[in-house]
Write a protein that holds these residues in place. Structure first.
Motif, short mmCIF file in Angstrom:
data_model
loop_
_atom_site.label_atom_id
_atom_site.label_comp_id
_atom_site.label_asym_id
_atom_site.label_seq_id
_atom_site.Cartn_x
_atom_site.Cartn_y
_atom_site.Cartn_z
N GLU A 167 0.83 -1.19 0.00
CA GLU A 167 0.00 0.00 0.00
C GLU A 167 0.87 1.24 0.00
OE1 GLU A 167 -3.02 0.23 2.94
OE2 GLU A 167 -3.52 -1.89 2.77
N PHE A 168 0.49 2.22 -0.81
CA PHE A 168 1.15 3.50 -0.85
C PHE A 168 0.10 4.56 -0.60
CE2 PHE A 168 3.81 0.82 -3.48
CZ PHE A 168 5.05 1.09 -2.95
N THR A 169 0.37 5.45 0.32
CA THR A 169 -0.57 6.54 0.56
C THR A 169 -0.07 7.78 -0.14
OG1 THR A 169 0.56 7.22 2.58
CG2 THR A 169 -1.20 5.59 2.83
N GLN A 170 -0.98 8.73 -0.36
CA GLN A 170 -0.62 9.93 -1.08
C GLN A 170 0.47 10.72 -0.37
OE1 GLN A 170 -4.24 12.00 -1.63
NE2 GLN A 170 -4.97 10.64 -3.21
N SER A 171 0.54 10.66 0.93
CA SER A 171 1.53 11.44 1.67
C SER A 171 2.95 10.91 1.46
CB SER A 171 1.18 11.47 3.16
OG SER A 171 1.23 10.16 3.68
N GLU A 172 3.10 9.67 1.02
CA GLU A 172 4.42 9.11 0.82
C GLU A 172 5.09 9.58 -0.46
OE1 GLU A 172 3.43 4.97 1.00
OE2 GLU A 172 4.12 4.82 3.05
N PHE A 173 4.31 10.01 -1.43
CA PHE A 173 4.84 10.42 -2.73
C PHE A 173 4.45 11.86 -3.04
CE2 PHE A 173 5.02 5.88 -3.14
CZ PHE A 173 6.11 5.64 -3.96
N LYS A 174 5.32 12.54 -3.76
CA LYS A 174 5.08 13.91 -4.19
C LYS A 174 5.02 13.93 -5.71
CE LYS A 174 6.79 18.59 -3.57
NZ LYS A 174 7.73 19.44 -2.87
N LYS A 175 4.08 14.68 -6.27
CA LYS A 175 3.87 14.72 -7.71
C LYS A 175 4.98 15.50 -8.41
CE LYS A 175 0.28 15.58 -11.05
NZ LYS A 175 0.40 16.54 -12.00
N VAL A 176 5.45 14.96 -9.54
CA VAL A 176 6.40 15.65 -10.40
C VAL A 176 5.59 16.58 -11.30
CG1 VAL A 176 8.03 15.36 -12.31
CG2 VAL A 176 8.04 13.74 -10.42
N SER A 206 1.56 13.98 -20.65
CA SER A 206 0.65 12.99 -20.09
C SER A 206 1.31 12.09 -19.05
CB SER A 206 0.07 12.12 -21.21
OG SER A 206 1.10 11.37 -21.82
N LEU A 207 2.59 12.21 -18.87
CA LEU A 207 3.31 11.38 -17.90
C LEU A 207 3.29 12.09 -16.55
CD1 LEU A 207 5.16 8.84 -17.57
CD2 LEU A 207 7.06 10.41 -17.86
N ASN A 208 2.47 11.59 -15.67
CA ASN A 208 2.38 12.16 -14.33
C ASN A 208 3.02 11.18 -13.36
OD1 ASN A 208 0.91 14.57 -14.94
ND2 ASN A 208 -0.84 13.26 -15.36
N LEU A 209 4.21 11.50 -12.93
CA LEU A 209 4.95 10.67 -11.99
C LEU A 209 4.83 11.23 -10.58
CD1 LEU A 209 8.36 10.18 -13.82
CD2 LEU A 209 6.67 8.42 -13.39
N GLU A 210 4.96 10.36 -9.62
CA GLU A 210 5.11 10.76 -8.23
C GLU A 210 6.41 10.16 -7.73
OE1 GLU A 210 1.64 10.32 -5.77
OE2 GLU A 210 0.35 10.48 -7.53
N TYR A 211 6.98 10.78 -6.71
CA TYR A 211 8.29 10.31 -6.25
C TYR A 211 8.44 10.46 -4.75
CZ TYR A 211 9.64 15.24 -5.80
OH TYR A 211 9.70 16.56 -5.42
N GLN A 212 9.43 9.76 -4.22
CA GLN A 212 9.87 9.92 -2.84
C GLN A 212 11.39 9.81 -2.82
OE1 GLN A 212 9.35 5.42 -1.07
NE2 GLN A 212 7.77 6.84 -0.56
#
Length: 159
Positions: free
Chosen positions: A26-35, A40-46
């Motif tokens: 499970e990944f919650t939104q607070s663990e990743f930040k949007k690039v 159309s490429l929407n990445l999130e990262y930590q």
């Protein structure tokens, strides 16, 4: 009919019940930040330290850089996404994957964390494994740091 591959990773609001019913990881939104990206490429990262523990976003001064930027990464994925002709069957759905850009800029630790079907999962894994080296991320102190990305592949049938 043809299939359209949409490369995205959009945030979605989920109830606690939906979160608890998700697959093994499970990944919650607070663990990743949007690039921030214009394509159309929407990445999130930590950010990860040498022990793979998450570290504060505020200390980052430079995200990893794919050669040519995120537009080039989108094009690379679209051009290199391949199915085995024998296994391919049209279906709609989404695959979530993660990968790490390490301190040398190498793409490592690829995982499919939300599966769709074996042929689609395999094709998604293979295209990520072909991604060339990036320029690594840098912290305020000049130290290079690992960055874990969350990437979704969305498959939509087109008539």
């Amino acid at each position: 009919m043809t299939i359209l591959l949409l490369i995205s990773c959009k945030n979605s609001e989920k109830t606690e019940k939906e979160k608890n019913s998700e697959s093994e990881i499970e990944f919650t939104q607070s663990e990743f930040k949007k690039v921030e990206s214009k394509n159309s490429l929407n990445l999130e990262y930590q950010l990860l330290d040498e022990n793979d523990n998450q570290i504060n976003f505020a200390s980052l001064i430079e995200l990893p850089e794919f050669p040519g930027g995120f537009d080039s990464l989108t094009i690379f994925i679209q051009k290199n996404f391949e199915f085995s002709q024998n296994e391919f069957k049209e279906i709609e759905g989404k695959i979530k994957s993660t990968f790490v850009v390490d301190t040398l800029g190498k793409v490592v630790d690829i995982e499919i964390i939300e599966r769709l079907r074996k042929d689609y999962d395999t094709a998604s894994y293979k295209v990520i494994s072909k991604i060339p080296d990036w320029k690594p991320a840098k912290m305020q102190n000049g130290k290079k740091v690992k960055v874990k990305f969350l990437l979704s592949f969305k498959f939509v049938l087109e008539e």
